[in-house]
Design a protein around this motif. Structure first.
Motif, PDB file in Angstrom:
ATOM      1  N   UNK A  95      -1.899  10.398  -6.233  1.00  0.00           N
ATOM      2  CA  UNK A  95      -2.334  11.783  -6.029  1.00  0.00           C
ATOM      3  C   UNK A  95      -1.568  12.660  -7.016  1.00  0.00           C
ATOM      4  N   UNK A  96      -2.319  13.412  -7.833  1.00  0.00           N
ATOM      5  CA  UNK A  96      -1.680  14.298  -8.804  1.00  0.00           C
ATOM      6  C   UNK A  96      -2.150  15.719  -8.527  1.00  0.00           C
ATOM      7  N   UNK A  97      -1.210  16.591  -8.151  1.00  0.00           N
ATOM      8  CA  UNK A  97      -1.615  17.948  -7.767  1.00  0.00           C
ATOM      9  C   UNK A  97      -2.332  18.675  -8.908  1.00  0.00           C
ATOM     10  N   UNK A  98      -2.035  18.259 -10.155  1.00  0.00           N
ATOM     11  CA  UNK A  98      -2.651  18.950 -11.293  1.00  0.00           C
ATOM     12  C   UNK A  98      -4.174  18.798 -11.325  1.00  0.00           C
TER      13      UNK A  98
ATOM     14  N   UNK B  40       9.195   3.147 -10.156  1.00  0.00           N
ATOM     15  CA  UNK B  40       9.922   4.418 -10.277  1.00  0.00           C
ATOM     16  C   UNK B  40      10.707   4.484 -11.577  1.00  0.00           C
ATOM     17  N   UNK B  41      11.210   3.333 -12.030  1.00  0.00           N
ATOM     18  CA  UNK B  41      11.945   3.295 -13.303  1.00  0.00           C
ATOM     19  C   UNK B  41      10.997   3.307 -14.499  1.00  0.00           C
ATOM     20  N   UNK B  42       9.709   3.373 -14.249  1.00  0.00           N
ATOM     21  CA  UNK B  42       8.741   3.401 -15.347  1.00  0.00           C
ATOM     22  C   UNK B  42       8.325   2.024 -15.818  1.00  0.00           C
ATOM     23  N   UNK B  43       8.671   0.997 -15.067  1.00  0.00           N
ATOM     24  CA  UNK B  43       8.332  -0.368 -15.489  1.00  0.00           C
ATOM     25  C   UNK B  43       6.932  -0.774 -15.054  1.00  0.00           C
ATOM     26  N   UNK B  44       6.396  -1.751 -15.755  1.00  0.00           N
ATOM     27  CA  UNK B  44       5.176  -2.411 -15.319  1.00  0.00           C
ATOM     28  C   UNK B  44       5.614  -3.676 -14.594  1.00  0.00           C
ATOM     29  N   UNK B  70       5.430  16.484  -9.869  1.00  0.00           N
ATOM     30  CA  UNK B  70       6.145  16.456 -11.149  1.00  0.00           C
ATOM     31  C   UNK B  70       7.128  15.291 -11.279  1.00  0.00           C
ATOM     32  N   UNK B  71       7.228  14.447 -10.279  1.00  0.00           N
ATOM     33  CA  UNK B  71       8.143  13.318 -10.389  1.00  0.00           C
ATOM     34  C   UNK B  71       7.441  11.971 -10.312  1.00  0.00           C
ATOM     35  N   UNK B 109       3.330   2.765 -12.926  1.00  0.00           N
ATOM     36  CA  UNK B 109       3.308   4.181 -12.546  1.00  0.00           C
ATOM     37  C   UNK B 109       2.006   4.850 -12.998  1.00  0.00           C
ATOM     38  N   UNK B 110       1.342   5.564 -12.089  1.00  0.00           N
ATOM     39  CA  UNK B 110       0.024   6.142 -12.379  1.00  0.00           C
ATOM     40  C   UNK B 110       0.054   7.094 -13.566  1.00  0.00           C
ATOM     41  N   UNK B 111       1.142   7.842 -13.720  1.00  0.00           N
ATOM     42  CA  UNK B 111       1.156   8.860 -14.780  1.00  0.00           C
ATOM     43  C   UNK B 111       1.420   8.266 -16.171  1.00  0.00           C
ATOM     44  N   UNK B 112       1.727   6.984 -16.218  1.00  0.00           N
ATOM     45  CA  UNK B 112       2.026   6.384 -17.508  1.00  0.00           C
ATOM     46  C   UNK B 112       0.951   5.428 -17.990  1.00  0.00           C
ATOM     47  N   UNK B 113       0.029   5.152 -17.095  1.00  0.00           N
ATOM     48  CA  UNK B 113      -1.014   4.211 -17.477  1.00  0.00           C
ATOM     49  C   UNK B 113      -2.320   4.951 -17.623  1.00  0.00           C
ATOM     50  N   UNK B 114      -2.831   4.981 -18.835  1.00  0.00           N
ATOM     51  CA  UNK B 114      -4.022   5.777 -19.055  1.00  0.00           C
ATOM     52  C   UNK B 114      -5.285   5.062 -18.590  1.00  0.00           C
ATOM     53  N   UNK B 115      -5.456   3.863 -19.040  1.00  0.00           N
ATOM     54  CA  UNK B 115      -6.549   3.071 -18.493  1.00  0.00           C
ATOM     55  C   UNK B 115      -5.991   1.725 -18.117  1.00  0.00           C
ATOM     56  N   UNK B 116      -6.339   1.297 -16.963  1.00  0.00           N
ATOM     57  CA  UNK B 116      -5.962  -0.042 -16.568  1.00  0.00           C
ATOM     58  C   UNK B 116      -7.304  -0.657 -16.198  1.00  0.00           C
ATOM     59  N   UNK B 117      -7.995  -1.081 -17.215  1.00  0.00           N
ATOM     60  CA  UNK B 117      -9.360  -1.563 -17.038  1.00  0.00           C
ATOM     61  C   UNK B 117      -9.362  -3.047 -16.728  1.00  0.00           C
TER      62      UNK B 117
END
Ligand SMILES: Nc1nc2c(ncn2[C@@H]2O[C@H](COP(=O)(O)OP(=O)(O)OP(=O)(O)O)[C@@H](O)[C@H]2O)c(=O)[nH]1
Ligand SMILES: [Mg+2]
Lengths: 212, 130
Positions: A95-98, B40-44, B70-71, B109-117
């Motif tokens: 879930x991303x608030x943005x 959380x550490x940004x690892x896959x 934001x985290x 981490x969802x915010x670091x993976x653009x496509x995981x197809x």
């Protein structure tokens, strides 16, 4: 949760089971965000009890708490089934608030996402403890093969819960019921439009048959 | 998990490949903790043998509890071969019986993976470094 409430809960679960013949079955309406779960829950509730369950919205995560509508009596072919319907928040792994900041200010978006995460956790909990059957709602205009759908169907199967897949939004041009049937051939798929009220006869027939 | 040394000064993405053997003796919550600590550490995190449906359900629940604006936005997760009762693909069999947990699982981490197809034969992920 305190020991006492926990104990009380587990006792009530046992008694629920003992009286399962009389007690209405609790049917959880699950699926990804925006699939039309609340629209469906409202239609069922309006058709059989006269009032609604919750708010519908084009913005995902509109439902952020599981909501129950009790004692919904559905009559089909002279047979009456009584169910409790539980409308749950759309399940996701992120879930991303943005995603909401176009539609609302940052504070509201942050609040919406926090409530959404609590709601999803709650929905998962209901699935493990508190539902007797599942209606899995999918937007038939979208690709059904997503990790969330595969995982959730797997979780539902592992709990041996009866499940019906509802291919919703068949009124849309991009709708493909077959895509859903092919993705989950092990389950019955029922096409419908919860918004337009299309094919509700078959919906109620299947509810009566699967959960009666 | 033992920290790999000297990763701080390298600009890259850490991948943790966790064997089925390592997971075998762990309790469900230990597995979930290990996965989420890594993410959380940004690892896959790649699991040779995936989670049970019950563990997947708890993973979603714990992930939700840890999302914070934001985290941490949550996780991307993909499994291969697809979980399901009728899973008897070749890889599924090679990887050890028809056990539905025997599926390669990739979590990040969802915010670091653009496509995981993913399709029947391929998982493709685009990972950013920050
Ligand atoms: N075209 C079409 N739109 C629908 C249909 N059912 C629901 N919708 C629309 O889809 C959007 C989402 O509907 P909701 O019922 O709020 O979806 P939900 O699954 O409860 O969503 P969350 O609570 O956010 O998980 C709304 O804009 C609805 O009007 C349908 O059958 N056809
Ligand atoms: Mg809803």
């Amino acid at each position: 949760m305190g020991l006492f409430t926990e104990l009380k809960d587990s006792i009530s679960r046992v008694t629920d089971r003992l009286f399962s013949e009389q007690e209405p079955k609790r049917i959880g309406i699950y699926g990804p965000p925006n699939a039309g779960k609340t629209t469906l829950a409202n239609r069922i509730a309006r058709d059989w009890t006269g009032d609604a369950v919750g708010a519908e919205s084009h913005i995902p995560h509109e439902t952020r708490r599981a909501r129950r509508k009790e004692d919904v009596e559905i009559e089909r072919n002279g047979k009456t089934v009584t169910i409790d319907i539980v409308d749950t928040p759309g399940v996701t792994t992120k879930v991303d608030y943005e995603e909401f900041t176009d539609e609302m200010d940052k504070d509201d978006a942050v609040r919406r996402s926090r409530e959404a995460t609590e709601g999803v956790a709650e929905a998962m909990h209901w699935l493990r403890e508190d539902v007797d059957g599942v209606i899995y709602v999918l937007d038939s205009a979208e690709d059904p093969i997503t990790q969330v759908n595969t995982m959730l169907i797997g979780i539902i199967e592992s709990r041996d819960l009866p499940v019906l897949i509802f291919a919703n939004k068949i009124d849309l041009d991009d709708s493909s019921v077959k895509r859903i049937e092919d993705a989950f051939p092990q389950h019955k798929t029922v096409p419908l439009s919860a918004k337009e009220g299309e094919n509700m006869d078959e919906v109620y027939e299947n509810i009566a048959e699967y959960f009666g | 998990m033992p920290e790999a040394t000297g990763t701080d000064d390298i600009d890259g993405v850490q991948i943790d490949l966790i064997s089925g053997q390592r997971m075998e003796g762990m309790a469900s919550m230990e597995k979930i903790r290990m996965i989420l600590d890594g993410v959380h550490d940004g690892n896959i995190v790649i699991l040779e043998e995936g989670l049970t449906p019950d563990e997947e359900s708890k993973l979603i629940e714990v992930t939700m509890a840890e999302i914070s604006p934001d985290e941490f936005n949550g996780i991307e997760i993909e499994t291969y071969p697809r979980s399901g009762p009728s899973d008897s693909s070749l890889l599924g069999r090679i990887m050890g019986s028809d056990d539905s947990t025997a599926k390669l699982t990739v979590i990040g981490p969802a915010n670091q993976i653009e496509t995981l197809h993913k399709d029947e034969t391929l998982i493709s992920a685009l990972v950013s470094r920050n």
